[in-house]
Design an enzyme around this catalytic site. Structure first.
Site, PDB file in Angstrom:
ATOM      1  N   GLN A 174       0.829  -1.218   0.000  1.00 52.50           N
ATOM      2  CA  GLN A 174       0.000   0.000   0.000  1.00 52.50           C
ATOM      3  C   GLN A 174       0.859   1.263   0.000  1.00 52.50           C
ATOM      4  O   GLN A 174       0.575   2.218  -0.726  1.00 52.50           O
ATOM      5  CB  GLN A 174      -1.018   0.003   1.134  1.00 52.50           C
ATOM      6  CG  GLN A 174      -0.464  -0.187   2.519  1.00 52.50           C
ATOM      7  CD  GLN A 174      -1.534  -0.020   3.608  1.00 52.50           C
ATOM      8  OE1 GLN A 174      -2.616   0.489   3.360  1.00 52.50           O
ATOM      9  NE2 GLN A 174      -1.214  -0.439   4.822  1.00 52.50           N
ATOM     10  N   LEU A 175       1.937   1.284   0.775  1.00 52.48           N
ATOM     11  CA  LEU A 175       2.802   2.464   0.763  1.00 52.48           C
ATOM     12  C   LEU A 175       3.616   2.512  -0.534  1.00 52.48           C
ATOM     13  O   LEU A 175       3.781   3.583  -1.131  1.00 52.48           O
ATOM     14  CB  LEU A 175       3.742   2.466   1.975  1.00 52.48           C
ATOM     15  CG  LEU A 175       4.722   3.640   2.039  1.00 52.48           C
ATOM     16  CD1 LEU A 175       4.007   4.984   2.060  1.00 52.48           C
ATOM     17  CD2 LEU A 175       5.652   3.508   3.250  1.00 52.48           C
TER      18      LEU A 175
ATOM     19  N   ALA B 290       8.547  -4.901   3.326  1.00 50.06           N
ATOM     20  CA  ALA B 290       8.699  -5.387   4.697  1.00 50.06           C
ATOM     21  C   ALA B 290       7.796  -6.584   4.923  1.00 50.06           C
ATOM     22  O   ALA B 290       6.797  -6.770   4.217  1.00 50.06           O
ATOM     23  CB  ALA B 290       8.338  -4.286   5.701  1.00 50.06           C
TER      24      ALA B 290
ATOM     25  N   THR C 219       5.044  -7.508   7.053  1.00 53.02           N
ATOM     26  CA  THR C 219       4.112  -6.686   7.838  1.00 53.02           C
ATOM     27  C   THR C 219       3.036  -7.512   8.545  1.00 53.02           C
ATOM     28  O   THR C 219       2.113  -6.935   9.122  1.00 53.02           O
ATOM     29  CB  THR C 219       3.441  -5.623   6.938  1.00 53.02           C
ATOM     30  OG1 THR C 219       2.819  -6.291   5.838  1.00 53.02           O
ATOM     31  CG2 THR C 219       4.445  -4.614   6.425  1.00 53.02           C
TER      32      THR C 219
ATOM     33  N   TYR D 127       7.660  -8.595  15.446  1.00 53.10           N
ATOM     34  CA  TYR D 127       7.628  -7.604  14.361  1.00 53.10           C
ATOM     35  C   TYR D 127       8.314  -6.308  14.793  1.00 53.10           C
ATOM     36  O   TYR D 127       9.162  -5.769  14.078  1.00 53.10           O
ATOM     37  CB  TYR D 127       6.172  -7.330  13.954  1.00 53.10           C
ATOM     38  CG  TYR D 127       5.996  -6.143  13.030  1.00 53.10           C
ATOM     39  CD1 TYR D 127       6.320  -6.223  11.676  1.00 53.10           C
ATOM     40  CD2 TYR D 127       5.506  -4.924  13.516  1.00 53.10           C
ATOM     41  CE1 TYR D 127       6.161  -5.120  10.840  1.00 53.10           C
ATOM     42  CE2 TYR D 127       5.335  -3.834  12.681  1.00 53.10           C
ATOM     43  CZ  TYR D 127       5.669  -3.930  11.354  1.00 53.10           C
ATOM     44  OH  TYR D 127       5.517  -2.849  10.521  1.00 53.10           O
TER      45      TYR D 127
HETATM   46  N1  LIG Z   1       0.907  -1.102   7.830  1.00 44.94           N
HETATM   47  C1  LIG Z   1       1.143  -0.339   8.918  1.00 44.94           C
HETATM   48  O1  LIG Z   1       0.246  -0.065   9.729  1.00 44.94           O
HETATM   49  C2  LIG Z   1       2.515   0.228   9.144  1.00 44.94           C
HETATM   50  C3  LIG Z   1       2.713   1.088  10.233  1.00 44.94           C
HETATM   51  C4  LIG Z   1       3.984   1.650  10.423  1.00 44.94           C
HETATM   52  C5  LIG Z   1       5.010   1.330   9.543  1.00 44.94           C
HETATM   53  N2  LIG Z   1       4.781   0.469   8.522  1.00 44.94           N
HETATM   54  C6  LIG Z   1       5.910   0.156   7.635  1.00 44.94           C
HETATM   55  O2  LIG Z   1       5.658   0.803   6.392  1.00 44.94           O
HETATM   56  C7  LIG Z   1       6.224   0.031   5.330  1.00 44.94           C
HETATM   57  C8  LIG Z   1       5.154  -0.239   4.277  1.00 44.94           C
HETATM   58  O3  LIG Z   1       4.103  -0.984   4.883  1.00 44.94           O
HETATM   59  P1  LIG Z   1       2.740  -1.280   4.118  1.00 44.94           P
HETATM   60  O4  LIG Z   1       1.636  -0.970   5.067  1.00 44.94           O
HETATM   61  O5  LIG Z   1       2.752  -0.675   2.756  1.00 44.94           O
HETATM   62  O6  LIG Z   1       2.828  -2.860   4.006  1.00 44.94           O
HETATM   63  P2  LIG Z   1       2.279  -3.847   2.863  1.00 44.94           P
HETATM   64  O7  LIG Z   1       1.083  -3.263   2.206  1.00 44.94           O
HETATM   65  O8  LIG Z   1       2.196  -5.180   3.522  1.00 44.94           O
HETATM   66  O9  LIG Z   1       3.458  -3.813   1.807  1.00 44.94           O
HETATM   67  C9  LIG Z   1       4.671  -4.444   2.029  1.00 44.94           C
HETATM   68  C10 LIG Z   1       5.145  -4.952   0.703  1.00 44.94           C
HETATM   69  O10 LIG Z   1       6.406  -5.597   0.897  1.00 44.94           O
HETATM   70  C11 LIG Z   1       6.378  -6.781   0.138  1.00 44.94           C
HETATM   71  N3  LIG Z   1       7.339  -7.755   0.628  1.00 44.94           N
HETATM   72  C12 LIG Z   1       7.220  -8.642   1.638  1.00 44.94           C
HETATM   73  N4  LIG Z   1       8.325  -9.395   1.728  1.00 44.94           N
HETATM   74  C13 LIG Z   1       9.154  -8.967   0.740  1.00 44.94           C
HETATM   75  C14 LIG Z   1      10.426  -9.343   0.293  1.00 44.94           C
HETATM   76  N5  LIG Z   1      11.099 -10.348   0.883  1.00 44.94           N
HETATM   77  N6  LIG Z   1      10.983  -8.693  -0.750  1.00 44.94           N
HETATM   78  C15 LIG Z   1      10.315  -7.685  -1.376  1.00 44.94           C
HETATM   79  N7  LIG Z   1       9.096  -7.301  -1.007  1.00 44.94           N
HETATM   80  C16 LIG Z   1       8.529  -7.926   0.041  1.00 44.94           C
HETATM   81  C17 LIG Z   1       4.960  -7.287   0.248  1.00 44.94           C
HETATM   82  O11 LIG Z   1       4.700  -8.216  -0.778  1.00 44.94           O
HETATM   83  P3  LIG Z   1       3.613  -9.389  -0.535  1.00 44.94           P
HETATM   84  O12 LIG Z   1       2.306  -8.696  -0.299  1.00 44.94           O
HETATM   85  O13 LIG Z   1       3.695 -10.177  -1.780  1.00 44.94           O
HETATM   86  O14 LIG Z   1       4.086 -10.133   0.685  1.00 44.94           O
HETATM   87  C18 LIG Z   1       4.184  -5.988   0.087  1.00 44.94           C
HETATM   88  O15 LIG Z   1       3.952  -5.686  -1.253  1.00 44.94           O
HETATM   89  C19 LIG Z   1       6.804  -1.216   5.997  1.00 44.94           C
HETATM   90  O16 LIG Z   1       8.158  -1.010   6.249  1.00 44.94           O
HETATM   91  C20 LIG Z   1       6.050  -1.307   7.311  1.00 44.94           C
HETATM   92  O17 LIG Z   1       6.820  -1.977   8.291  1.00 44.94           O
HETATM   93  C21 LIG Z   1       3.560  -0.078   8.286  1.00 44.94           C
END
Ligand SMILES: NC(=O)c1ccc[n+]([C@@H]2O[C@H](COP(=O)([O-])OP(=O)(O)OC[C@H]3O[C@@H](n4cnc5c(N)ncnc54)[C@H](OP(=O)(O)O)[C@@H]3O)[C@@H](O)[C@H]2O)c1
Length: 266
Positions: free
Chosen positions: A10-11, A52, A54, A113
């Site tokens: 999503q990000l 990440a 997540t 996590y």
């Molecule tokens: N979500 C939250 O509430 C939150 C809050 C604070 C910080 N964050 C941080 O913000 C960042 C973005 O989070 P988000 O919410 O956008 O998460 P997300 O929607 O789960 O996106 C994470 C992406 O990373 C991919 N991924 C997972 N394992 C991977 C790997 N080994 N190599 C390459 N890509 C990989 C996932 O692919 P798949 O879907 O195919 O696994 C997904 O497309 C992360 O660093 C997260 O820790 C998130």
């Protein structure tokens, strides 16, 4: 050129849209699994590292895989030797404070996590902006807003946790704010939406804004019984001049408008 990892998330999608005018190479997990060394590519000016593990509860059962992505993956990104933005999390804090966490507060993660994200911060190295945010939501992927829109259309009532307080942050606002982080010195910055709420309050706001007639039954974190502990309080604010984001209610409005504007693929 900006390199974006995790471009299917999503990000990652919001960053790809935001930085498109500058020229981006946006790599999904299929195009670069960051737990493996970088593919051969043109050297970027900056990496926006949004990939990440997540799955917060899943990490409790698979700490090694979570670390392989969140720590090992970040080491691989840093090996490119260019400045990077590492997106970190409010889950690096234990949640015992009752006023906003600032950058000088000591982290004390309570979950696998959270620990993996904190170790990932260290793996990002010296040439990095550590951007900590919280409770991300957007028009695509797995997030609370999309879950509530689905449940609210199916049910008369949903049970939602009312004893965790944070700042739900719209990915579009975080992506835009990333642009304002880049001129700042390397270091750690708290970049989360203005305002705060509980998940139950957020659910009520989603239903009201979407015109869904669904009640929220307020429950405790203990009643929900998730595998990973969550911080009871994780509002983030900056004492270091990080960009201030719009209020989460504005984020919710913008997210619902984005959902209405296009039929977004899963
Ligand atoms: N979500 C939250 O509430 C939150 C809050 C604070 C910080 N964050 C941080 O913000 C960042 C973005 O989070 P988000 O919410 O956008 O998460 P997300 O929607 O789960 O996106 C994470 C992406 O990373 C991919 N991924 C997972 N394992 C991977 C790997 N080994 N190599 C390459 N890509 C990989 C996932 O692919 P798949 O879907 O195919 O696994 C997904 O497309 C992360 O660093 C997260 O820790 C998130």
């Amino acid at each position: 050129m900006y390199l974006i990892t995790g471009a299917g998330g999503q990000l990652g999608r919001a960053l790809a849209a935001e930085f498109a005018p500058e020229g981006v190479v946006a790599l999904t997990r299929e195009e670069w699994d960051v737990s493996l060394p970088p593919p051969l590519l043109e050297t970027p000016e900056v990496v926006l590292h949004a990939a990440a593990w997540t799955d917060v509860d899943g990490a409790e059962d698979d700490p090694q895989e979570a670390a392989a992505v969140n720590v090992g993956g970040t080491t691989n990104v840093a090996s490119l030797g260019v400045p990077l933005v590492y997106y970190s999390s409010d889950y690096v804090f234990d949640g015992r404070k009752r006023e906003p966490y600032v950058e000088s507060d000591g982290p004390n993660p309570q979950s696998v996590y959270g620990r993996s994200k904190l170790h990932g911060e260290a793996a990002a190295g010296e040439k990095a902006w550590i951007v900590r945010s919280s409770w991300l939501f957007g028009p695509t992927g797995h997030n609370f807003v999309r879950t509530m829109l689905r449940l609210g259309a199916e049910r008369d009532e949903v049970a939602v946790v009312d004893d965790q307080r944070g700042s739900p942050t719209y990915v579009g606002h975080l992506a835009a704010a990333t642009r304002d982080v880049l001129p700042l010195p390397f270091g750690t910055y708290h970049v989360a939406a203005g305002g705060d709420c509980t998940w139950a309050e957020f659910a009520e706001a989603v239903f009201a804004a979407a015109g869904l007639d669904c009640r929220v039954r307020r429950i405790s974190t203990a009643e929900l019984g998730r595998a990973a502990p969550r911080p009871a309080y994780s509002v983030l604010r900056s004492e270091r001049g990080a960009p201030a984001l719009p209020h989460w209610r504005e984020g919710l409005r913008d997210c619902l408008a984005a959902i209405r504007a296009v039929a977004v693929p899963e």
